[in-house]
Design a protein around this motif. Structure first.
Motif, PDB file in Angstrom:
ATOM      1  N   SER A  19       0.825  -1.215   0.000  1.00 56.31           N
ATOM      2  CA  SER A  19       0.000   0.000   0.000  1.00 56.31           C
ATOM      3  C   SER A  19       0.856   1.261   0.000  1.00 56.31           C
ATOM      4  O   SER A  19       0.588   2.198  -0.760  1.00 56.31           O
ATOM      5  N   ARG A  20       1.864   1.285   0.856  1.00 60.61           N
ATOM      6  CA  ARG A  20       2.746   2.460   0.903  1.00 60.61           C
ATOM      7  C   ARG A  20       3.477   2.658  -0.421  1.00 60.61           C
ATOM      8  O   ARG A  20       3.618   3.780  -0.909  1.00 60.61           O
ATOM      9  N   ARG A  25       4.156   5.585  -5.483  1.00 59.68           N
ATOM     10  CA  ARG A  25       4.351   5.530  -6.932  1.00 59.68           C
ATOM     11  C   ARG A  25       3.390   6.452  -7.679  1.00 59.68           C
ATOM     12  O   ARG A  25       3.756   7.095  -8.656  1.00 59.68           O
ATOM     13  N   PHE A  26       2.135   6.534  -7.205  1.00 57.06           N
ATOM     14  CA  PHE A  26       1.121   7.316  -7.915  1.00 57.06           C
ATOM     15  C   PHE A  26       0.815   8.657  -7.249  1.00 57.06           C
ATOM     16  O   PHE A  26      -0.030   9.405  -7.736  1.00 57.06           O
ATOM     17  N   GLY A  27       1.470   8.948  -6.131  1.00 60.79           N
ATOM     18  CA  GLY A  27       1.229  10.214  -5.436  1.00 60.79           C
ATOM     19  C   GLY A  27      -0.111  10.257  -4.727  1.00 60.79           C
ATOM     20  O   GLY A  27      -0.674  11.336  -4.510  1.00 60.79           O
ATOM     21  N   PHE A  28      -0.631   9.094  -4.350  1.00 59.46           N
ATOM     22  CA  PHE A  28      -1.900   9.018  -3.634  1.00 59.46           C
ATOM     23  C   PHE A  28      -1.644   9.119  -2.126  1.00 59.46           C
ATOM     24  O   PHE A  28      -0.566   8.784  -1.642  1.00 59.46           O
ATOM     25  N   ARG A  29      -2.674   9.532  -1.400  1.00 55.52           N
ATOM     26  CA  ARG A  29      -2.600   9.507   0.064  1.00 55.52           C
ATOM     27  C   ARG A  29      -2.799   8.061   0.524  1.00 55.52           C
ATOM     28  O   ARG A  29      -3.442   7.280  -0.166  1.00 55.52           O
ATOM     29  N   HIS A  30      -2.243   7.728   1.688  1.00 57.48           N
ATOM     30  CA  HIS A  30      -2.323   6.356   2.193  1.00 57.48           C
ATOM     31  C   HIS A  30      -2.928   6.337   3.597  1.00 57.48           C
ATOM     32  O   HIS A  30      -2.583   7.169   4.427  1.00 57.48           O
ATOM     33  N   LEU A  31      -3.816   5.388   3.827  1.00 63.63           N
ATOM     34  CA  LEU A  31      -4.370   5.179   5.160  1.00 63.63           C
ATOM     35  C   LEU A  31      -4.305   3.704   5.509  1.00 63.63           C
ATOM     36  O   LEU A  31      -4.895   2.868   4.826  1.00 63.63           O
ATOM     37  N   ASP A  32      -3.555   3.402   6.559  1.00 62.55           N
ATOM     38  CA  ASP A  32      -3.539   2.061   7.128  1.00 62.55           C
ATOM     39  C   ASP A  32      -4.711   2.016   8.097  1.00 62.55           C
ATOM     40  O   ASP A  32      -4.611   2.502   9.228  1.00 62.55           O
ATOM     41  N   ALA A  94     -11.120   8.084   1.453  1.00 65.67           N
ATOM     42  CA  ALA A  94     -11.026   7.345   0.188  1.00 65.67           C
ATOM     43  C   ALA A  94     -11.454   8.166  -1.015  1.00 65.67           C
ATOM     44  O   ALA A  94     -10.904   8.001  -2.104  1.00 65.67           O
ATOM     45  N   ARG A  95     -12.438   9.036  -0.849  1.00 63.66           N
ATOM     46  CA  ARG A  95     -12.997   9.754  -1.997  1.00 63.66           C
ATOM     47  C   ARG A  95     -12.547  11.210  -2.076  1.00 63.66           C
ATOM     48  O   ARG A  95     -13.068  11.977  -2.892  1.00 63.66           O
ATOM     49  N   ALA A  96     -11.561  11.588  -1.292  1.00 63.87           N
ATOM     50  CA  ALA A  96     -11.018  12.941  -1.398  1.00 63.87           C
ATOM     51  C   ALA A  96     -10.249  13.065  -2.718  1.00 63.87           C
ATOM     52  O   ALA A  96      -9.784  12.076  -3.277  1.00 63.87           O
ATOM     53  N   GLU A  97     -10.126  14.290  -3.202  1.00 63.12           N
ATOM     54  CA  GLU A  97      -9.401  14.531  -4.447  1.00 63.12           C
ATOM     55  C   GLU A  97      -7.943  14.099  -4.319  1.00 63.12           C
ATOM     56  O   GLU A  97      -7.344  14.205  -3.256  1.00 63.12           O
ATOM     57  N   GLY A  98      -7.389  13.609  -5.414  1.00 62.90           N
ATOM     58  CA  GLY A  98      -5.969  13.281  -5.445  1.00 62.90           C
ATOM     59  C   GLY A  98      -5.646  11.803  -5.348  1.00 62.90           C
ATOM     60  O   GLY A  98      -4.497  11.423  -5.465  1.00 62.90           O
ATOM     61  N   GLY A  99      -6.656  10.970  -5.129  1.00 61.97           N
ATOM     62  CA  GLY A  99      -6.432   9.531  -5.062  1.00 61.97           C
ATOM     63  C   GLY A  99      -6.029   9.064  -3.679  1.00 61.97           C
ATOM     64  O   GLY A  99      -5.417   9.808  -2.909  1.00 61.97           O
ATOM     65  N   ALA A 100      -6.410   7.834  -3.361  1.00 65.51           N
ATOM     66  CA  ALA A 100      -6.122   7.294  -2.034  1.00 65.51           C
ATOM     67  C   ALA A 100      -5.932   5.782  -2.104  1.00 65.51           C
ATOM     68  O   ALA A 100      -6.554   5.101  -2.919  1.00 65.51           O
ATOM     69  N   VAL A 101      -5.054   5.298  -1.239  1.00 67.60           N
ATOM     70  CA  VAL A 101      -4.861   3.868  -1.036  1.00 67.60           C
ATOM     71  C   VAL A 101      -5.229   3.579   0.408  1.00 67.60           C
ATOM     72  O   VAL A 101      -4.693   4.211   1.318  1.00 67.60           O
ATOM     73  N   LEU A 102      -6.155   2.655   0.609  1.00 69.12           N
ATOM     74  CA  LEU A 102      -6.537   2.243   1.952  1.00 69.12           C
ATOM     75  C   LEU A 102      -6.254   0.760   2.088  1.00 69.12           C
ATOM     76  O   LEU A 102      -6.594  -0.014   1.187  1.00 69.12           O
ATOM     77  N   ASP A 103      -5.625   0.373   3.197  1.00 71.89           N
ATOM     78  CA  ASP A 103      -5.440  -1.056   3.417  1.00 71.89           C
ATOM     79  C   ASP A 103      -6.059  -1.464   4.733  1.00 71.89           C
ATOM     80  O   ASP A 103      -6.092  -0.687   5.684  1.00 71.89           O
ATOM     81  N   GLY A 104      -6.628  -2.669   4.728  1.00 74.32           N
ATOM     82  CA  GLY A 104      -7.302  -3.160   5.918  1.00 74.32           C
ATOM     83  C   GLY A 104      -7.842  -4.555   5.728  1.00 74.32           C
ATOM     84  O   GLY A 104      -7.236  -5.397   5.067  1.00 74.32           O
ATOM     85  N   ARG A 105      -9.022  -4.791   6.299  1.00 75.53           N
ATOM     86  CA  ARG A 105      -9.646  -6.108   6.256  1.00 75.53           C
ATOM     87  C   ARG A 105     -10.947  -6.110   5.447  1.00 75.53           C
ATOM     88  O   ARG A 105     -11.376  -7.148   4.975  1.00 75.53           O
TER      89      ARG A 105
END
Length: 196
Positions: A19-20, A25-32, A94-105
């Motif tokens: 996820s990180r 790589r794509f300049g997205f925000r990340h949330l664990d 997840a739906r904020a501008e700029g893209g996002a990666v979320l990882d979880g269950r």
């Protein structure tokens, strides 16, 4: 641009690392998203009150990566009121501008079923336990038992059980290097962004 990458999977499968790397790589925000549950579990007291009152600074505690915090997270994650309190936060992220990666269950199945990309990152319990043991130490047999216990709890809970979304790309990292797993994930995201 709104573009969500949902990455799910069991403990120590490699989803955080992947996820990180994808976010970078794509300049997205990340949330664990596991940190949300770890923070609620680590705060102690009433878990529902802890979830409702969770602050961004609660996610920066130094003890959130410990085995104890992981076990506490798994225990509070089965409480429907805790899950409900944290859903809105995750969906807004997840739906904020700029893209996002979320990882979880449960990102691809519950939190972001409309995600543009869904990955389910997994590995055998033995491989995951070995990775966890390298990270935290202890008795390898105890770590394996804890991994299996956590899997049973996460996959067996009534509310949002851990499972791959029907349209997720399954990535088994048991025999992959970190570079191979990251490369495969990036290629899936790139293809989706290009409309392939």
């Amino acid at each position: 641009m709104k573009f969500t990458v949902a990455i799910d999977g069991p403990a120590a499968a490699g989803k955080g690392t992947i996820s990180r790397a994808v976010a970078g790589r794509f300049g997205f925000r990340h949330l664990d998203t596991g940190l949300l549950y770890r923070a609620v579990g680590a705060k102690g007291g009433d878990p529902v009150a802890a979830a409702v009152g969770l602050l961004p600074e609660d996610l920066t505690r130094g003890d959130l990566r410990s085995l104890e915090a992981g076990q506490a997270a798994s225990r509070v994650a089965v409480i429907p009121e805790v899950r409900a309190a944290l859903v809105d936060f995750q969906r807004r992220f997840a739906r904020a501008e700029g893209g996002a990666v979320l990882d979880g269950r449960d990102i691809g199945t519950v939190i972001c079923p409309e995600a543009e990309v869904k990955l389910y990152v997994t590995a055998s319990p033995e491989v995951r336990a070995h990775r966890r043991w390298l990270e935290v130490g202890g008795d390898p047999y105890v770590v394996l038992a804890e991994v299996r216990e956590r899997d049973a709890r996460d996959m067996g809970r009534a509310e949002a059980p851990l499972r791959a979304a029907e349209d997720a790309v399954v990535l088994d990292t048991s025999e992959m290097s970190v570079e191979e797993a990251v490369g495969r994930a990036i290629s899936v995201v790139q293809a989706r962004m290009e409309g392939r």
